[in-house]
Each structure stands twice: as C-alpha cells, then as structure tokens.
Design a protein around this motif. Structure first.
Motif, PDB file in Angstrom:
ATOM      1  N   ARG A   2      11.209  51.644  25.101  1.00 35.94           N
ATOM      2  CA  ARG A   2      10.793  52.426  23.952  1.00 35.94           C
ATOM      3  C   ARG A   2       9.316  52.250  23.648  1.00 35.94           C
ATOM      4  O   ARG A   2       8.658  53.191  23.277  1.00 35.94           O
ATOM      5  CB  ARG A   2      11.631  52.075  22.739  1.00 35.94           C
ATOM      6  CG  ARG A   2      13.006  52.653  22.823  1.00 35.94           C
ATOM      7  CD  ARG A   2      13.734  52.475  21.549  1.00 35.94           C
ATOM      8  NE  ARG A   2      15.086  52.984  21.693  1.00 35.94           N
ATOM      9  CZ  ARG A   2      15.988  52.930  20.763  1.00 35.94           C
ATOM     10  NH1 ARG A   2      15.709  52.378  19.614  1.00 35.94           N
ATOM     11  NH2 ARG A   2      17.176  53.426  20.972  1.00 35.94           N
ATOM     12  N   SER A   5       7.402  54.323  26.104  1.00 37.32           N
ATOM     13  CA  SER A   5       7.632  55.724  25.793  1.00 37.32           C
ATOM     14  C   SER A   5       6.881  56.118  24.533  1.00 37.32           C
ATOM     15  O   SER A   5       6.266  57.170  24.459  1.00 37.32           O
ATOM     16  CB  SER A   5       9.126  55.987  25.617  1.00 37.32           C
ATOM     17  OG  SER A   5       9.353  57.318  25.249  1.00 37.32           O
ATOM     18  N   LYS A   6       6.944  55.259  23.537  1.00 39.50           N
ATOM     19  CA  LYS A   6       6.323  55.563  22.251  1.00 39.50           C
ATOM     20  C   LYS A   6       4.816  55.753  22.392  1.00 39.50           C
ATOM     21  O   LYS A   6       4.269  56.735  21.909  1.00 39.50           O
ATOM     22  CB  LYS A   6       6.628  54.431  21.275  1.00 39.50           C
ATOM     23  CG  LYS A   6       6.035  54.640  19.912  1.00 39.50           C
ATOM     24  CD  LYS A   6       6.452  53.490  19.011  1.00 39.50           C
ATOM     25  CE  LYS A   6       5.744  53.531  17.705  1.00 39.50           C
ATOM     26  NZ  LYS A   6       6.096  52.410  16.852  1.00 39.50           N
ATOM     27  N   LYS A   9       4.017  58.249  26.442  1.00 40.25           N
ATOM     28  CA  LYS A   9       4.547  59.611  26.446  1.00 40.25           C
ATOM     29  C   LYS A   9       4.457  60.244  25.063  1.00 40.25           C
ATOM     30  O   LYS A   9       4.048  61.390  24.921  1.00 40.25           O
ATOM     31  CB  LYS A   9       5.991  59.585  26.918  1.00 40.25           C
ATOM     32  CG  LYS A   9       6.167  59.156  28.358  1.00 40.25           C
ATOM     33  CD  LYS A   9       7.610  58.869  28.642  1.00 40.25           C
ATOM     34  CE  LYS A   9       8.214  59.873  29.574  1.00 40.25           C
ATOM     35  NZ  LYS A   9       9.632  59.579  29.835  1.00 40.25           N
ATOM     36  N   GLY A  10       4.847  59.502  24.049  1.00 34.46           N
ATOM     37  CA  GLY A  10       4.823  60.040  22.692  1.00 34.46           C
ATOM     38  C   GLY A  10       3.416  60.310  22.200  1.00 34.46           C
ATOM     39  O   GLY A  10       3.145  61.314  21.555  1.00 34.46           O
ATOM     40  N   LEU A  14       1.997  63.904  21.061  1.00 34.79           N
ATOM     41  CA  LEU A  14       1.432  64.037  19.721  1.00 34.79           C
ATOM     42  C   LEU A  14       0.019  64.598  19.780  1.00 34.79           C
ATOM     43  O   LEU A  14      -0.331  65.517  19.033  1.00 34.79           O
ATOM     44  CB  LEU A  14       1.449  62.674  19.026  1.00 34.79           C
ATOM     45  CG  LEU A  14       0.871  62.604  17.626  1.00 34.79           C
ATOM     46  CD1 LEU A  14       1.518  63.609  16.695  1.00 34.79           C
ATOM     47  CD2 LEU A  14       1.041  61.189  17.081  1.00 34.79           C
ATOM     48  N   LEU A  38       4.152  58.152  14.931  1.00 37.08           N
ATOM     49  CA  LEU A  38       4.973  57.568  15.992  1.00 37.08           C
ATOM     50  C   LEU A  38       6.007  56.601  15.426  1.00 37.08           C
ATOM     51  O   LEU A  38       7.167  56.594  15.868  1.00 37.08           O
ATOM     52  CB  LEU A  38       4.096  56.879  17.032  1.00 37.08           C
ATOM     53  CG  LEU A  38       3.232  57.819  17.880  1.00 37.08           C
ATOM     54  CD1 LEU A  38       2.307  57.017  18.780  1.00 37.08           C
ATOM     55  CD2 LEU A  38       4.080  58.767  18.699  1.00 37.08           C
ATOM     56  N   GLU A  42      10.022  57.238  15.615  1.00 36.93           N
ATOM     57  CA  GLU A  42      10.897  56.253  16.243  1.00 36.93           C
ATOM     58  C   GLU A  42      12.059  55.896  15.311  1.00 36.93           C
ATOM     59  O   GLU A  42      13.218  55.866  15.733  1.00 36.93           O
ATOM     60  CB  GLU A  42      10.114  54.999  16.608  1.00 36.93           C
ATOM     61  CG  GLU A  42      10.963  53.949  17.297  1.00 36.93           C
ATOM     62  CD  GLU A  42      10.168  52.725  17.692  1.00 36.93           C
ATOM     63  OE1 GLU A  42      10.570  52.082  18.670  1.00 36.93           O
ATOM     64  OE2 GLU A  42       9.158  52.413  17.036  1.00 36.93           O
ATOM     65  N   GLU A  66      15.200  59.566  23.606  1.00 35.12           N
ATOM     66  CA  GLU A  66      13.879  60.092  23.953  1.00 35.12           C
ATOM     67  C   GLU A  66      13.740  61.549  23.507  1.00 35.12           C
ATOM     68  O   GLU A  66      12.710  61.937  22.961  1.00 35.12           O
ATOM     69  CB  GLU A  66      13.646  59.967  25.458  1.00 35.12           C
ATOM     70  CG  GLU A  66      12.231  60.261  25.879  1.00 35.12           C
ATOM     71  CD  GLU A  66      11.994  59.935  27.338  1.00 35.12           C
ATOM     72  OE1 GLU A  66      11.516  60.835  28.051  1.00 35.12           O
ATOM     73  OE2 GLU A  66      12.291  58.804  27.768  1.00 35.12           O
ATOM     74  N   PHE A  69      13.358  61.558  19.783  1.00 35.10           N
ATOM     75  CA  PHE A  69      12.031  61.035  19.457  1.00 35.10           C
ATOM     76  C   PHE A  69      10.974  62.126  19.597  1.00 35.10           C
ATOM     77  O   PHE A  69      10.148  62.328  18.705  1.00 35.10           O
ATOM     78  CB  PHE A  69      11.734  59.848  20.376  1.00 35.10           C
ATOM     79  CG  PHE A  69      10.380  59.227  20.212  1.00 35.10           C
ATOM     80  CD1 PHE A  69       9.986  58.675  19.002  1.00 35.10           C
ATOM     81  CD2 PHE A  69       9.513  59.150  21.284  1.00 35.10           C
ATOM     82  CE1 PHE A  69       8.741  58.072  18.858  1.00 35.10           C
ATOM     83  CE2 PHE A  69       8.272  58.550  21.159  1.00 35.10           C
ATOM     84  CZ  PHE A  69       7.883  58.005  19.949  1.00 35.10           C
ATOM     85  N   PHE A  70      11.020  62.871  20.695  1.00 31.89           N
ATOM     86  CA  PHE A  70      10.044  63.929  20.903  1.00 31.89           C
ATOM     87  C   PHE A  70      10.207  65.061  19.890  1.00 31.89           C
ATOM     88  O   PHE A  70       9.227  65.640  19.437  1.00 31.89           O
ATOM     89  CB  PHE A  70      10.103  64.454  22.334  1.00 31.89           C
ATOM     90  CG  PHE A  70       9.621  63.457  23.365  1.00 31.89           C
ATOM     91  CD1 PHE A  70       8.727  62.454  23.029  1.00 31.89           C
ATOM     92  CD2 PHE A  70      10.053  63.523  24.662  1.00 31.89           C
ATOM     93  CE1 PHE A  70       8.276  61.545  23.966  1.00 31.89           C
ATOM     94  CE2 PHE A  70       9.607  62.617  25.615  1.00 31.89           C
ATOM     95  CZ  PHE A  70       8.714  61.622  25.261  1.00 31.89           C
ATOM     96  N   ILE A  73       8.535  63.818  16.770  1.00 37.43           N
ATOM     97  CA  ILE A  73       7.074  63.850  16.895  1.00 37.43           C
ATOM     98  C   ILE A  73       6.561  65.259  16.648  1.00 37.43           C
ATOM     99  O   ILE A  73       5.619  65.472  15.882  1.00 37.43           O
ATOM    100  CB  ILE A  73       6.613  63.361  18.281  1.00 37.43           C
ATOM    101  CG1 ILE A  73       6.778  61.859  18.395  1.00 37.43           C
ATOM    102  CG2 ILE A  73       5.152  63.744  18.534  1.00 37.43           C
ATOM    103  CD1 ILE A  73       6.489  61.329  19.775  1.00 37.43           C
TER     104      ILE A  73
END
Length: 87
Positions: A2, A5-6, A9-10, A14, A38, A42, A66, A69-70, A73
C-alpha cells in the motif's frame, strides 16, 4: 504494497488529475494537499473495502482496494480543483 501504491501510483494519478483540472501539482504538494488527499483516499478505501459486498468477488482484496483507492483519489482531486479557494 500500500505504501508503494500510495506514493508512486497514487501520487502520479493525483498529479495527472490535478493537471487536467488546471491545478499545478507542485504548488498543491507544497501546501501538503497531496499528502492530505492520499491519506484521506487511503482511509476511505479501507472503509469501503470493509463494507463493500463485492470486495471478495471477481478481484482479489488487494486489487479491489487499489481500485477503490484510485476512485477516491479522483473524487478528491476533482473536488479540490473545483473548490473556489484552491489556488
């Protein structure tokens, strides 16, 4: 997983969403908006995964988290970009 990813990718997603909305992501990061968005995304993804009836369906929990999460965001970045006091 995470954490990677946060922030990788996040953070990229963003920045892309903010750029498309006319907000300079570097200025947003300077005001710690990145971190707040973020972190909130999460927490929301965690909460949604616990209450989502589809969490165990076609995708693994990690993949479902995931995706949630996206989604979070994108929603938060759009709201931030549309807020009258953002700058």
């Amino acid at each position: 997983m995470r954490l990677w990813s946060k922030w990788k990718k996040g953070g990229t997603l963003l920045a892309d969403v903010l750029r498309r909305r006319g907000v300079d992501p570097r200025a947003a990061a300077a005001r710690e908006v990145f971190k707040r968005i973020l972190d909130e995304a999460e927490a929301a993804a965690d909460a949604r995964l616990d209450t989502d009836p589809d969490a165990g369906a076609a995708h693994s929990r990690a993949k479902r988290w995931e995706a949630l999460f996206f989604e979070e965001i994108r929603a938060r970045a759009k709201a931030y970009a549309q807020a009258p006091d953002q700058g």
